[in-house]
Design a protein around this motif. Structure first.
Motif, PDB file in Angstrom:
ATOM      1  N   ARG A   1       2.194   1.931  -3.510  1.00  0.00           N
ATOM      2  CA  ARG A   1       1.163   2.357  -4.022  1.00  0.00           C
ATOM      3  C   ARG A   1       0.998   3.852  -4.298  1.00  0.00           C
ATOM      4  O   ARG A   1       1.006   4.520  -5.081  1.00  0.00           O
ATOM      5  CB  ARG A   1      -0.163   1.461  -4.094  1.00  0.00           C
ATOM      6  CG  ARG A   1      -0.876   2.156  -5.556  1.00  0.00           C
ATOM      7  CD  ARG A   1      -1.300   0.929  -5.989  1.00  0.00           C
ATOM      8  NE  ARG A   1      -2.737   1.472  -6.807  1.00  0.00           N
ATOM      9  CZ  ARG A   1      -4.054   2.492  -6.681  1.00  0.00           C
ATOM     10  NH1 ARG A   1      -4.016   2.108  -5.895  1.00  0.00           N
ATOM     11  NH2 ARG A   1      -4.562   2.434  -7.948  1.00  0.00           N
ATOM     12  N   ALA A   2       0.840   4.403  -2.652  1.00  0.00           N
ATOM     13  CA  ALA A   2       0.260   5.075  -1.853  1.00  0.00           C
ATOM     14  C   ALA A   2       1.791   6.376  -2.630  1.00  0.00           C
ATOM     15  O   ALA A   2       1.371   7.697  -2.515  1.00  0.00           O
ATOM     16  CB  ALA A   2       0.041   5.273  -0.733  1.00  0.00           C
TER      17      ALA A   2
ATOM     18  N   GLU B   1     -10.884   2.792  -2.745  1.00  0.00           N
ATOM     19  CA  GLU B   1     -10.644   1.498  -3.746  1.00  0.00           C
ATOM     20  C   GLU B   1     -10.349   0.746  -2.694  1.00  0.00           C
ATOM     21  O   GLU B   1     -10.971  -0.570  -2.745  1.00  0.00           O
ATOM     22  CB  GLU B   1      -9.376   1.823  -4.579  1.00  0.00           C
ATOM     23  CG  GLU B   1      -9.298   2.592  -5.446  1.00  0.00           C
ATOM     24  CD  GLU B   1      -7.858   2.759  -6.306  1.00  0.00           C
ATOM     25  OE1 GLU B   1      -7.290   1.472  -6.297  1.00  0.00           O
ATOM     26  OE2 GLU B   1      -7.700   3.405  -7.008  1.00  0.00           O
TER      27      GLU B   1
ATOM     28  N   THR C   1       4.564   9.385   0.852  1.00  0.00           N
ATOM     29  CA  THR C   1       3.833   9.284   1.862  1.00  0.00           C
ATOM     30  C   THR C   1       4.505   9.569   3.250  1.00  0.00           C
ATOM     31  O   THR C   1       4.025  10.081   4.535  1.00  0.00           O
ATOM     32  CB  THR C   1       3.427   8.084   2.186  1.00  0.00           C
ATOM     33  OG1 THR C   1       4.333   7.292   1.805  1.00  0.00           O
ATOM     34  CG2 THR C   1       2.856   7.503   0.447  1.00  0.00           C
TER      35      THR C   1
ATOM     36  N   PHE D   1      -7.939   6.668  -3.126  1.00  0.00           N
ATOM     37  CA  PHE D   1      -7.819   5.519  -2.431  1.00  0.00           C
ATOM     38  C   PHE D   1      -8.223   5.072  -1.611  1.00  0.00           C
ATOM     39  O   PHE D   1      -8.243   3.301  -1.149  1.00  0.00           O
ATOM     40  CB  PHE D   1      -6.004   5.853  -1.961  1.00  0.00           C
ATOM     41  CG  PHE D   1      -4.833   4.614  -1.680  1.00  0.00           C
ATOM     42  CD1 PHE D   1      -4.019   4.337  -2.812  1.00  0.00           C
ATOM     43  CD2 PHE D   1      -4.682   4.700   0.013  1.00  0.00           C
ATOM     44  CE1 PHE D   1      -3.212   3.291  -2.247  1.00  0.00           C
ATOM     45  CE2 PHE D   1      -4.224   3.595  -0.032  1.00  0.00           C
ATOM     46  CZ  PHE D   1      -3.608   2.487  -1.170  1.00  0.00           C
ATOM     47  N   ASN D   2      -9.184   5.929  -0.699  1.00  0.00           N
ATOM     48  CA  ASN D   2      -9.284   5.177   0.132  1.00  0.00           C
ATOM     49  C   ASN D   2     -10.770   4.821  -0.080  1.00  0.00           C
ATOM     50  O   ASN D   2     -10.904   3.510   0.237  1.00  0.00           O
ATOM     51  CB  ASN D   2      -9.958   6.375   1.199  1.00  0.00           C
ATOM     52  CG  ASN D   2      -8.907   6.692   2.512  1.00  0.00           C
ATOM     53  OD1 ASN D   2      -7.963   5.748   2.753  1.00  0.00           O
ATOM     54  ND2 ASN D   2      -8.319   7.678   2.818  1.00  0.00           N
TER      55      ASN D   2
ATOM     56  N   LEU E   1       0.974  -1.090   0.499  1.00  0.00           N
ATOM     57  CA  LEU E   1      -0.042  -0.323   0.224  1.00  0.00           C
ATOM     58  C   LEU E   1       0.716   1.157  -0.072  1.00  0.00           C
ATOM     59  O   LEU E   1       0.428   2.300  -0.674  1.00  0.00           O
ATOM     60  CB  LEU E   1      -0.935  -0.052   1.456  1.00  0.00           C
ATOM     61  CG  LEU E   1      -1.994  -1.408   1.261  1.00  0.00           C
ATOM     62  CD1 LEU E   1      -2.676  -1.012   2.846  1.00  0.00           C
ATOM     63  CD2 LEU E   1      -3.217  -0.457  -0.359  1.00  0.00           C
TER      64      LEU E   1
ATOM     65  N   LEU F   1       1.282   7.342  -6.372  1.00  0.00           N
ATOM     66  CA  LEU F   1       0.321   8.252  -6.029  1.00  0.00           C
ATOM     67  C   LEU F   1       0.587   9.560  -5.766  1.00  0.00           C
ATOM     68  O   LEU F   1       0.123  10.328  -6.333  1.00  0.00           O
ATOM     69  CB  LEU F   1      -1.538   7.681  -6.181  1.00  0.00           C
ATOM     70  CG  LEU F   1      -1.113   6.252  -6.053  1.00  0.00           C
ATOM     71  CD1 LEU F   1      -2.299   5.961  -5.686  1.00  0.00           C
ATOM     72  CD2 LEU F   1      -2.520   6.779  -8.525  1.00  0.00           C
ATOM     73  N   CYS F   2       1.091   9.935  -4.561  1.00  0.00           N
ATOM     74  CA  CYS F   2       0.824  11.334  -3.974  1.00  0.00           C
ATOM     75  C   CYS F   2       2.674  11.926  -4.478  1.00  0.00           C
ATOM     76  O   CYS F   2       2.522  13.317  -4.896  1.00  0.00           O
ATOM     77  CB  CYS F   2       1.611  10.690  -2.983  1.00  0.00           C
ATOM     78  SG  CYS F   2       0.393  10.503  -1.961  1.00  0.00           S
TER      79      CYS F   2
ATOM     80  N   THR G   1      -6.400  12.722  -4.655  1.00  0.00           N
ATOM     81  CA  THR G   1      -5.899  11.286  -4.577  1.00  0.00           C
ATOM     82  C   THR G   1      -6.066  10.912  -3.641  1.00  0.00           C
ATOM     83  O   THR G   1      -6.539   8.867  -3.190  1.00  0.00           O
ATOM     84  CB  THR G   1      -4.013  11.192  -5.122  1.00  0.00           C
ATOM     85  OG1 THR G   1      -3.939  11.947  -6.238  1.00  0.00           O
ATOM     86  CG2 THR G   1      -3.470  10.699  -4.808  1.00  0.00           C
TER      87      THR G   1
END
Length: 143
Positions: free
Chosen positions: A22-23, A116, A35, A113-114, A19, A26-27, A109
């Motif tokens: 991936r985060a 999903e 993150t 994400f949350n 996670l 995305l960030c 974003t």
């Protein structure tokens, strides 16, 4: 064969790693931040004037790691350090306009994400998992 209950810590580690990776992507794409930086920006936004020691406690990091993190955030124009009004040797951290803009840019974003995760787990399990992880994240709780 071990049951999933016997491997909870291992499963948490694997899930957290996947996670976070991936985060992070995305960030970075949304706001150019990691993150780890996002967590620090949230903490500074939520507690303007927080010290680096306070930030270390919130993030669960060592002070040397936070010193490096804050230096990167300051160099990127996302936070600034000011003299602490009450603690002679401490500095107070404050979000800059750039930091506020980064949080605003990454907001959709994080929401996606949350969403999903909520879709994957279902509303009830998502809320249960969130509550359990929040409890485990509190100092003095957990195993």
């Amino acid at each position: 064969m071990a049951s999933p209950d016997d491997r909870l810590y291992f499963l948490l580690q694997r899930a957290a790693h996947r996670l976070r990776a991936r985060a992070d992507r995305l960030c970075k794409d949304a706001a150019g931040i990691s993150t780890a930086q996002l967590g620090a920006l949230f903490a500074v936004r939520d507690e303007p004037g927080i010290t680096q020691q306070g930030l270390a406690g919130v993030l669960g990091l060592g002070e040397s790691a936070v010193t490096a993190l804050v230096a990167r955030l300051e160099a990127a124009g996302l936070v600034d350090r000011r003299p602490h009004p009450a603690e002679h040797r401490a500095v107070a951290l404050h979000l800059t306009g750039g930091g506020a803009a980064a949080l605003e840019a990454v907001g959709p974003t994080i929401e996606a994400f949350n969403a999903e995760l909520r879709a994957l787990l279902g509303d009830e399990d998502f809320l249960r998992a969130s509550a359990a992880l929040a409890l485990l994240a509190e100092p003095g709780h957990g195993a």
